[in-house]
Design a protein around this motif. Structure first.
Motif, PDB file in Angstrom:
ATOM      1  N   ARG A   4      32.103 -12.175  -3.265  1.00  0.00           N
ATOM      2  CA  ARG A   4      30.676 -11.840  -3.285  1.00  0.00           C
ATOM      3  C   ARG A   4      30.103 -11.840  -4.692  1.00  0.00           C
ATOM      4  NH1 ARG A   4      32.606  -7.607   0.608  1.00  0.00           N
ATOM      5  NH2 ARG A   4      33.259  -6.781  -1.374  1.00  0.00           N
ATOM      6  N   MET A 133      20.478 -17.301   9.735  1.00  0.00           N
ATOM      7  CA  MET A 133      20.974 -16.103   9.049  1.00  0.00           C
ATOM      8  C   MET A 133      22.345 -15.716   9.601  1.00  0.00           C
ATOM      9  SD  MET A 133      18.423 -15.586   6.957  1.00  0.00           S
ATOM     10  CE  MET A 133      18.407 -17.393   6.975  1.00  0.00           C
ATOM     11  N   GLY A 134      22.516 -15.849  10.919  1.00  0.00           N
ATOM     12  CA  GLY A 134      23.792 -15.525  11.540  1.00  0.00           C
ATOM     13  C   GLY A 134      24.919 -16.425  11.068  1.00  0.00           C
ATOM     14  N   ALA A 137      25.864 -15.372   7.508  1.00  0.00           N
ATOM     15  CA  ALA A 137      26.622 -14.118   7.516  1.00  0.00           C
ATOM     16  C   ALA A 137      28.037 -14.329   8.046  1.00  0.00           C
ATOM     17  CB  ALA A 137      25.882 -13.068   8.349  1.00  0.00           C
ATOM     18  N   ARG A 142      25.352 -16.196   1.322  1.00  0.00           N
ATOM     19  CA  ARG A 142      24.074 -15.497   1.177  1.00  0.00           C
ATOM     20  C   ARG A 142      23.032 -16.179   2.056  1.00  0.00           C
ATOM     21  NH1 ARG A 142      24.887 -15.677  -5.401  1.00  0.00           N
ATOM     22  NH2 ARG A 142      27.047 -16.190  -4.962  1.00  0.00           N
ATOM     23  N   PRO A 160      18.551 -10.612   5.812  1.00  0.00           N
ATOM     24  CA  PRO A 160      18.923  -9.931   4.566  1.00  0.00           C
ATOM     25  C   PRO A 160      17.855 -10.069   3.477  1.00  0.00           C
ATOM     26  CG  PRO A 160      20.216 -11.928   4.852  1.00  0.00           C
ATOM     27  CD  PRO A 160      19.434 -11.734   6.113  1.00  0.00           C
TER      28      PRO A 160
END
Length: 185
Positions: A4, A133-134, A137, A142, A160
C-alpha cells in the motif's frame, strides 16, 4: 515496504462513460467520442511518466450483439483518439457467466498489472460505477469514482474517492491541485 506504500506506477481506466461517451454495445469506431477532460487527464498521467491501461466489461460479446473484433476496432479508435494505452483488457462474458475477469471481480485489473509488471498496489483504477471500484478493491489497487448519470447514489457513497471528472480524478491520485470549481472527495 508494504504494497500500500508503493508509489503509483500506472492508472487503469474504465472505457465507457469514463474515457469515452457510452454508446451501449458500441461496435462502431466512428461513434467514439472522448469524455470531457479525458485528453487533459491523460496528458497529465503521461507527463508524470505513469503507464496507462483500459479495463472494460464488454458483455455485448456474450449477448451476441458484438464480436470481439468489433470491440478491438472500437478500442483501436480510442487508442487513436486518446492513446496509445500500454495495456488493454476486456471481459467478453455476461453478468451470469461466473468468470474471474468481469468487474467487480479483480481479473482484468490483475491481468493488466501483470502485463505492466507492477503489483496491483502500484495501480489505480478510475471508473464510473461501483463495479470499477469493486474490481480495484478486490485486486488491491487504489480507486477513484467519476460519477455519471447512471452511477447509483449507493455507489457514490461507498466509493473510496470521488471526483467530478476525469481530470480531477487524475489530479487527486497524483497529489496535484484539483482545478478550481471541481472539488474531489
Amino acid at each position: 515496504m508494504d504494497d500500500r506504500d508503493r508509489p503509483l506506477r500506472a492508472i487503469l481506466f474504465d472505457r465507457d462513460d469514463t474515457l469515452v461517451v457510452d454508446v451501449p454495445y458500441n461496435g462502431d469506431p466512428d461513434r467514439v467520442s472522448p469524455m470531457p477532460t479525458a485528453a487533459d487527464a491523460l496528458r497529465l498521467v503521461r507527463a508524470r511518466g505513469l503507464r496507462t491501461g483500459v479495463v472494460s466489461n464488454q458483455s455485448g460479446i456474450a449477448r451476441g450483439i458484438l464480436s470481439a473484433d468489433d470491440v478491438r476496432r472500437v478500442n483501436a479508435r480510442v487508442d487513436e483518439v486518446l492513446g496509445p494505452f500500454d495495456v488493454w483488457r476486456f471481459c467478453p462474458h455476461g453478468p451470469d457467466d461466473g468468470c474471474a475477469c468481469r468487474k467487480p471481480r479483480p481479473g482484468l485489473v490483475l491481468s493488466a498489472a501483470d502485463a505492466l509488471g507492477f503489483a496491483p498496489a502500484q495501480l489505480a483504477v478510475i471508473g464510473d460505477i461501483g463495479a470499477d471500484m469493486g474490481a480495484a478493491a478486490a485486486a488491491g489497487a487504489r480507486a477513484v469514482l467519476v460519477p455519471t448519470a447512471r452511477t447509483l447514489p449507493d455507489e457514490i457513497a461507498a466509493a473510496p474517492r470521488v471526483a467530478p471528472d476525469l481530470a480531477a480524478a487524475v489530479a487527486l491520485l497524483l497529489g496535484e491541485p484539483v482545478p478550481e470549481g471541481r472539488a474531489a472527495s
